[in-house]
Design a protein around this motif. Sequence first.
Motif, mmCIF file in Angstrom:
data_model
loop_
_atom_site.group_PDB
_atom_site.id
_atom_site.type_symbol
_atom_site.label_atom_id
_atom_site.label_comp_id
_atom_site.label_asym_id
_atom_site.label_seq_id
_atom_site.Cartn_x
_atom_site.Cartn_y
_atom_site.Cartn_z
ATOM 1 N N GLY A 114 0.789 -1.225 0.000
ATOM 2 C CA GLY A 114 0.000 0.000 0.000
ATOM 3 C C GLY A 114 0.823 1.278 0.000
ATOM 4 O O GLY A 114 0.284 2.369 -0.159
ATOM 5 N N PRO A 116 2.959 4.359 -1.203
ATOM 6 C CA PRO A 116 3.009 5.069 -2.486
ATOM 7 C C PRO A 116 4.446 5.248 -2.972
ATOM 8 O O PRO A 116 5.372 5.409 -2.180
ATOM 9 C CB PRO A 116 2.378 6.422 -2.154
ATOM 10 C CG PRO A 116 2.688 6.632 -0.715
ATOM 11 C CD PRO A 116 2.700 5.259 -0.087
ATOM 12 N N HIS A 128 2.332 7.710 -10.583
ATOM 13 C CA HIS A 128 2.122 7.327 -9.191
ATOM 14 C C HIS A 128 1.830 5.827 -9.113
ATOM 15 O O HIS A 128 1.099 5.285 -9.945
ATOM 16 C CB HIS A 128 0.957 8.122 -8.601
ATOM 17 C CG HIS A 128 1.206 9.604 -8.646
ATOM 18 N ND1 HIS A 128 1.800 10.283 -7.628
ATOM 19 C CD2 HIS A 128 0.961 10.523 -9.618
ATOM 20 C CE1 HIS A 128 1.903 11.554 -7.945
ATOM 21 N NE2 HIS A 128 1.404 11.725 -9.158
ATOM 22 N N TYR A 129 2.425 5.186 -8.108
ATOM 23 C CA TYR A 129 2.295 3.737 -7.927
ATOM 24 C C TYR A 129 1.942 3.415 -6.487
ATOM 25 O O TYR A 129 2.182 4.209 -5.582
ATOM 26 C CB TYR A 129 3.621 3.040 -8.270
ATOM 27 C CG TYR A 129 3.994 3.092 -9.723
ATOM 28 C CD1 TYR A 129 3.617 2.075 -10.588
ATOM 29 C CD2 TYR A 129 4.732 4.156 -10.230
ATOM 30 C CE1 TYR A 129 3.970 2.120 -11.932
ATOM 31 C CE2 TYR A 129 5.087 4.203 -11.572
ATOM 32 C CZ TYR A 129 4.707 3.192 -12.414
ATOM 33 O OH TYR A 129 5.050 3.225 -13.739
ATOM 34 N N GLU A 130 1.413 2.204 -6.318
ATOM 35 C CA GLU A 130 1.119 1.671 -4.992
ATOM 36 C C GLU A 130 1.730 0.273 -4.907
ATOM 37 O O GLU A 130 1.534 -0.548 -5.808
ATOM 38 C CB GLU A 130 -0.396 1.599 -4.790
ATOM 39 C CG GLU A 130 -0.803 0.949 -3.507
ATOM 40 C CD GLU A 130 -2.308 0.806 -3.404
ATOM 41 O OE1 GLU A 130 -2.866 1.262 -2.398
ATOM 42 O OE2 GLU A 130 -2.919 0.239 -4.337
ATOM 43 N N ALA A 177 4.799 -2.769 -7.799
ATOM 44 C CA ALA A 177 3.820 -1.700 -7.594
ATOM 45 C C ALA A 177 2.978 -1.536 -8.849
ATOM 46 O O ALA A 177 3.461 -1.740 -9.962
ATOM 47 C CB ALA A 177 4.533 -0.395 -7.254
ATOM 48 N N VAL A 183 -1.118 10.642 -5.974
ATOM 49 C CA VAL A 183 -1.132 10.435 -4.535
ATOM 50 C C VAL A 183 -0.892 11.783 -3.861
ATOM 51 O O VAL A 183 0.019 12.509 -4.237
ATOM 52 C CB VAL A 183 -0.025 9.437 -4.114
ATOM 53 C CG1 VAL A 183 0.033 9.291 -2.610
ATOM 54 C CG2 VAL A 183 -0.270 8.100 -4.774
#
Length: 198
Positions: A114, A116, A128-130, A177, A183
């Motif tokens: 979870g 970022p 943006h990645y998670e 990710a 984010v």
Amino acid sequence: MNRFLLTLSMAFGVVFIAGLWIPLKAIMAQELLTLAWAESQARQQPARPWPWADTWPVARLQLAADSEPLIVLDGVHGESLAFGPGRLPGTGRAVVIAGHRDTHFQALQALSIGAPLRYQDSQGQWRHYEVVAIRVVDSRREGLRPEQLAPEHLLLVTCYPFDSLDSNGPLRYLVEARPVGPVPWQDNRRTGIANTDF
């Protein structure tokens, strides 16, 4: 006795400096790489950080909101990884970045599912990645297959365990990710004249 102490002191000094060489080189190189990144963004073409460099900045990677973005280099050979994380070429739309566990990618051990991440491509666009998966694999049994990654995914790779003295171990720490919308970062710094969006 004096000769023995002098020899012992010199040996200690050599070992101490040799132990600091890679971390110091990694820190100092990021400054030169930051300048090369700015030049490549201004000219819209690759800029070498020093005349004899066999690599150049291709992206930036931010692992946490309170950290400075790392300059990502072209290629994952030993010469480039000594100065910063490197992007594996030929991975299609997925992005694979490798780095040393004891310098630039030491922060991977603090990431959790979870978390970022942000990645800035050579055109200056932030993605943006998670984090969706973290695992340890044995490179002798499971090879890295970027073509099996989902399109647009980001994979970060480093050696494992983080505190090992064996630099040639077979274990790899993988952080995968997936892309997400922007984010809301707590850090609203601006640099230079233009808004760099970080």
